[in-house]
Scaffold this active site. Structure first.
Site, mmCIF file in Angstrom:
data_model
loop_
_atom_site.group_PDB
_atom_site.id
_atom_site.type_symbol
_atom_site.label_atom_id
_atom_site.label_comp_id
_atom_site.label_asym_id
_atom_site.label_seq_id
_atom_site.Cartn_x
_atom_site.Cartn_y
_atom_site.Cartn_z
ATOM 1 N N MET A 1 -71.262 -5.239 19.181
ATOM 2 C CA MET A 1 -71.899 -3.942 19.263
ATOM 3 C C MET A 1 -73.175 -4.087 20.044
ATOM 4 O O MET A 1 -74.105 -4.719 19.585
ATOM 5 C CB MET A 1 -72.221 -3.458 17.859
ATOM 6 C CG MET A 1 -70.959 -3.100 17.136
ATOM 7 S SD MET A 1 -71.136 -3.166 15.387
ATOM 8 C CE MET A 1 -69.447 -3.425 14.928
ATOM 9 N N PHE B 1 -72.199 -11.261 16.370
ATOM 10 C CA PHE B 1 -72.620 -11.977 17.566
ATOM 11 C C PHE B 1 -71.694 -11.665 18.729
ATOM 12 O O PHE B 1 -70.480 -11.659 18.567
ATOM 13 C CB PHE B 1 -72.648 -13.481 17.300
ATOM 14 C CG PHE B 1 -73.792 -13.881 16.417
ATOM 15 C CD1 PHE B 1 -74.997 -14.280 16.965
ATOM 16 C CD2 PHE B 1 -73.672 -13.817 15.038
ATOM 17 C CE1 PHE B 1 -76.062 -14.637 16.152
ATOM 18 C CE2 PHE B 1 -74.732 -14.171 14.218
ATOM 19 C CZ PHE B 1 -75.930 -14.580 14.779
ATOM 20 N N GLU B 2 -72.279 -11.426 19.864
ATOM 21 C CA GLU B 2 -71.475 -11.098 21.035
ATOM 22 C C GLU B 2 -71.637 -12.125 22.141
ATOM 23 O O GLU B 2 -71.264 -11.891 23.269
ATOM 24 C CB GLU B 2 -71.838 -9.683 21.521
ATOM 25 C CG GLU B 2 -71.559 -8.670 20.426
ATOM 26 C CD GLU B 2 -71.742 -7.223 20.844
ATOM 27 O OE1 GLU B 2 -72.120 -6.993 21.999
ATOM 28 O OE2 GLU B 2 -71.496 -6.358 19.998
ATOM 29 N N GLN B 3 -72.215 -13.257 21.811
ATOM 30 C CA GLN B 3 -72.313 -14.351 22.767
ATOM 31 C C GLN B 3 -71.310 -15.423 22.367
ATOM 32 O O GLN B 3 -71.032 -15.605 21.179
ATOM 33 C CB GLN B 3 -73.715 -14.957 22.732
ATOM 34 C CG GLN B 3 -74.815 -13.986 23.087
ATOM 35 C CD GLN B 3 -74.900 -13.730 24.568
ATOM 36 O OE1 GLN B 3 -74.645 -14.627 25.366
ATOM 37 N NE2 GLN B 3 -75.236 -12.519 24.947
#
Ligand SMILES: *[C@@H]1O[C@H](CO)[C@@H](O)[C@H](O)[C@H]1NC(C)=O
Ligand SMILES: *[C@@H]1O[C@H](CO)[C@@H](O)[C@H](O)[C@H]1NC(C)=O
Length: 258
Positions: free
Chosen positions: A1, A171-173
């Protein structure tokens, strides 16, 4: 997100929709989870999101995710919170910041968290967002989360004596190597507490999630808030609700973006 999504509310729709539920019930999959804190409905501008307490009074909402703790190790070794227009010292000089840190002291939110809980809702702190990385030591960070927001103690508690009901990992990494250790640590700390705590996660719809897939299969996660948007073929607004495999954790909420 990421931090610039349009207003989104995740609506879980498995069973017991007909049941009249007031407040959160982990055994019922009709809970509605709302990510609050990024003023997303207004794309970052006016009208600003209301203070947290306003959403506590909405009977449709069962789970509120405070979004986000987005820097894990800021000045002084303390994390940094961001809730857009709420409790931001860069916009409101009256907001206190703990000395030597960038950690805001949000007493009003502490009052609101307790208000939400008195209404039967649970309040989780979402860690992550578009840029966060769990590079810092997972042991130090899990203890810090426990001390700052849960039943541990610290002079630097952003929400004072309010105790959140758990943490959400968003987490988007890639390369979140310490996530599983962090989750395991949190689950261990939860067992030392006097109340029930939750660990949740927000994977993207394509399965398994590139960043959170290992977490979901290797650690205990109580609930998943699946992102059925921004994901090509998985985008609910274009293709309807796709199938998402039930995996090894206990509750998989199927969620709609509305
Ligand atoms: C649900 O329960 C609440 C509290 O008992 C009640 O006030 C409300 O009218 C009920 N709603 C429906 C749709 O039955
Ligand atoms: C500014 O921060 C103070 C202290 O937290 C708070 O009481 C006040 O409501 C805030 N003002 C606005 C406009 O948000």
């Amino acid at each position: 997100m990421n931090m610039s999504l349009p207003l989104w509310i995740l609506l879980a729709i498995l069973s017991c929709l007909a049941q009249n539920i007031s407040g959160f019930d982990i055994n019922c999959n009709s809970n509605v989870a709302v990510y609050w804190g990024q003023n997303s409905g207004a794309s970052g501008s006016l009208p600003y999101q209301k203070p947290l307490g306003a959403y506590c009074d909405d009977d449709n909402v069962d789970i509120i995710l405070l979004s986000f703790l987005y820097i894990l190790k800021g000045a002084g070794g303390y994390p940094v919170l961001n809730f857009a227009n709420i409790c931001d010292y860069s916009k409101n000089a009256s907001v206190p910041v703990f000395p030597g840190t960038e950690l805001m002291h949000c007493s009003d939110m502490g009052v609101d968290i307790k208000h939400c809980q008195s209404k039967g809702k649970i309040v989780l702190l979402s860690i992550g967002g578009a840029t966060a990385q769990l590079n810092s030591d997972a042991d130090t960070f899990s203890k810090q989360v426990w001390d700052l927001f849960m039943e541990g103690s610290s002079p630097y508690r952003p929400f004072d004596d309010a105790i959140i009901d758990g943490v959400d990992l968003d987490f988007e990494q890639s390369s979140q190597m310490n996530l599983i250790q962090f989750a395991n640590n949190m689950n261990q700390l939860y067992k030392t507490g006097t109340r029930k705590y939750y660990l949740t996660s927000a994977p993207q719809c394509p399965y398994p999630d590139a960043n959170l897939g290992n977490l979901l299969s290797q650690a205990h996660v109580d609930m998943a808030f699946i992102q059925f948007y921004n994901s090509g073929w998985c985008d609910n607004s274009k293709y309807g609700l796709p199938h998402w495999p039930e995996v090894s954790y206990s509750k998989c909420f199927r969620c709609l973006l509305i």
